[in-house]
Design an enzyme around this catalytic site. Sequence first.
Site, PDB file in Angstrom:
ATOM      1  N   ARG A  25       0.767  -1.295  -0.269  1.00 24.03           N
ATOM      2  CA  ARG A  25       0.097   0.030   0.166  1.00 24.03           C
ATOM      3  C   ARG A  25       0.989   1.255   0.122  1.00 24.03           C
ATOM      4  NH1 ARG A  25      -5.560  -0.514   3.168  1.00 24.03           N
ATOM      5  NH2 ARG A  25      -6.501  -2.106   1.903  1.00 24.03           N
ATOM      6  N   ARG A  38      -7.092  12.527  -4.040  1.00 25.45           N
ATOM      7  CA  ARG A  38      -8.382  12.018  -3.375  1.00 25.45           C
ATOM      8  C   ARG A  38      -9.517  12.888  -3.233  1.00 25.45           C
ATOM      9  NH1 ARG A  38      -7.481   9.077   2.101  1.00 25.45           N
ATOM     10  NH2 ARG A  38      -7.386  11.078   2.863  1.00 25.45           N
ATOM     11  N   ASP A  74      -7.006  -1.870  -6.972  1.00 26.85           N
ATOM     12  CA  ASP A  74      -7.986  -2.507  -5.880  1.00 26.85           C
ATOM     13  C   ASP A  74      -8.220  -3.836  -6.251  1.00 26.85           C
ATOM     14  OD1 ASP A  74      -8.956  -1.662  -3.080  1.00 26.85           O
ATOM     15  OD2 ASP A  74     -10.470  -3.106  -4.022  1.00 26.85           O
ATOM     16  N   TYR A 151     -15.494 -10.759   0.324  1.00 25.12           N
ATOM     17  CA  TYR A 151     -16.240  -9.298   0.210  1.00 25.12           C
ATOM     18  C   TYR A 151     -17.565  -9.928  -0.479  1.00 25.12           C
ATOM     19  CZ  TYR A 151     -12.181  -6.927   1.888  1.00 25.12           C
ATOM     20  OH  TYR A 151     -11.412  -6.406   2.919  1.00 25.12           O
TER      21      TYR A 151
END
Length: 342
Positions: A25, A38, A74, A151
Site C-alpha cells: 500500500r 483523493r 484495488d 467480500y
Amino acid sequence: MIKNDLFLRALKGETVDRPPVWMMRQAGRYLPEFIEIRKKYDFFTRCQTPELASEITIQPIRRFGMDAAILFSDILVIPQAMNIEVEMKPNFGPYLPNPIRTSKDLESVVVPDIQSSLGYVMDAIKMTKEKLNDDVPLIGFAGSPWTILCYCVQGQGSKTFDKAKEFCFTNPVAAHQLLQKITDTTIAYLKEKVKAGVNAVQVFDSWGGMLSPTDYQEFSWQYIQQIIDALKDETPVIAFGKGCWFALGDMSKSGAAALGIDWTCSARNARYLTGGNITLQGNFDPSRLLSPPAAIKKMVHQMINEFGKDKYIVNLGHGILPNIPLENAKAFIDAVKEYKAN
C-alpha cells in the site's frame, strides 16, 4: 533493462549487497500528494483513470525511492468485472449492495473478457512503465479467490466474515463454483498484466488466516496454487497469506518465487517452516512505523539480520497505515538502503 533490478534478483535468490525494499500500500493514503488527488476524485475513478492510477503509483517512488513500484488499483476491480456491483463508501470501505448468498445469485456472475472490462488497468500499467523509464520494476497484484469471495458474500469488510464462512460450509458446491470463477478471472487478469508490462505479481490472501488449516486448503490454497501454476513460467509470483503461517510449508513447494510473511511469524520460524530455500518478504508490523525514526532504523537492521540479506525482500507485514508520519516511512526505506552486512 531495468536499472535497479535488486527486487528481481532477490526474487531469483541471487546474492545481493543489501535486500530490496518496498511497502504494501505504498501508493496511497499516507502521502499528502495522494490526499490532494483523493479530494478531487472518488476511489474507483482513481483506479479506472490510467493517468491518475499511474501518477499515484509513481508518487512514493519519487518521494522515497523504493526498489519496486506497485500499481495503484484495488482487489475489488475483479468482482466489478464479474458483474458484481462494488461501491467504495467514504469512512466505511467496500460495500456490495447485492452480495452472493445462494446458488441462484451465482447465475449472473460472469468470467469476463479482461480487455473490455479491465483494459483501463492495462493502460495504467503501460503509462506507469513509461513514467518509470525502467528505473525500478513494477508489481501487479490481485486478491486471492478466497479473499474476494469474502467480500462478495459478506457484502462488506468484517472482523469474522461469518456470512462468507457460512456460505462455504452450508453450500460448498456453490462456494467452489464462485471460487473457480474468481480464479479463472484472476488468472486471465494477471496474464494480461504481464503482457502489459508488469515485472512480477503478488496474490494477497488478506483473509486466509480466518480459516482453519483444513478449511484453508479447501477454500483458499488450492485456488492460489492454480494461479501460481498458470503464472510462474511467465513472471515471478509472490504469495502472501496474512495469518497463514500454518500453510508456509505447502506454500514453499508451490512454485511461487517468494512468500509474504506477516508480523506474527518470526523470521526464524518463517525460515524453518519454508525449509530455508525460498525468498521471503516482510514482516515489519505496520503500527511499528509509529515508533521514532531512530528506533525504526534499529528494528529494520535487526529484522534484516534475522532474515538474512539474501533471499529476502524488506516489507511490512501488511499495508502501510494512513496515519504514518512521512519521516517514519522514510526512516524505514533509508534503513534498508543504509544496511551493511556484518
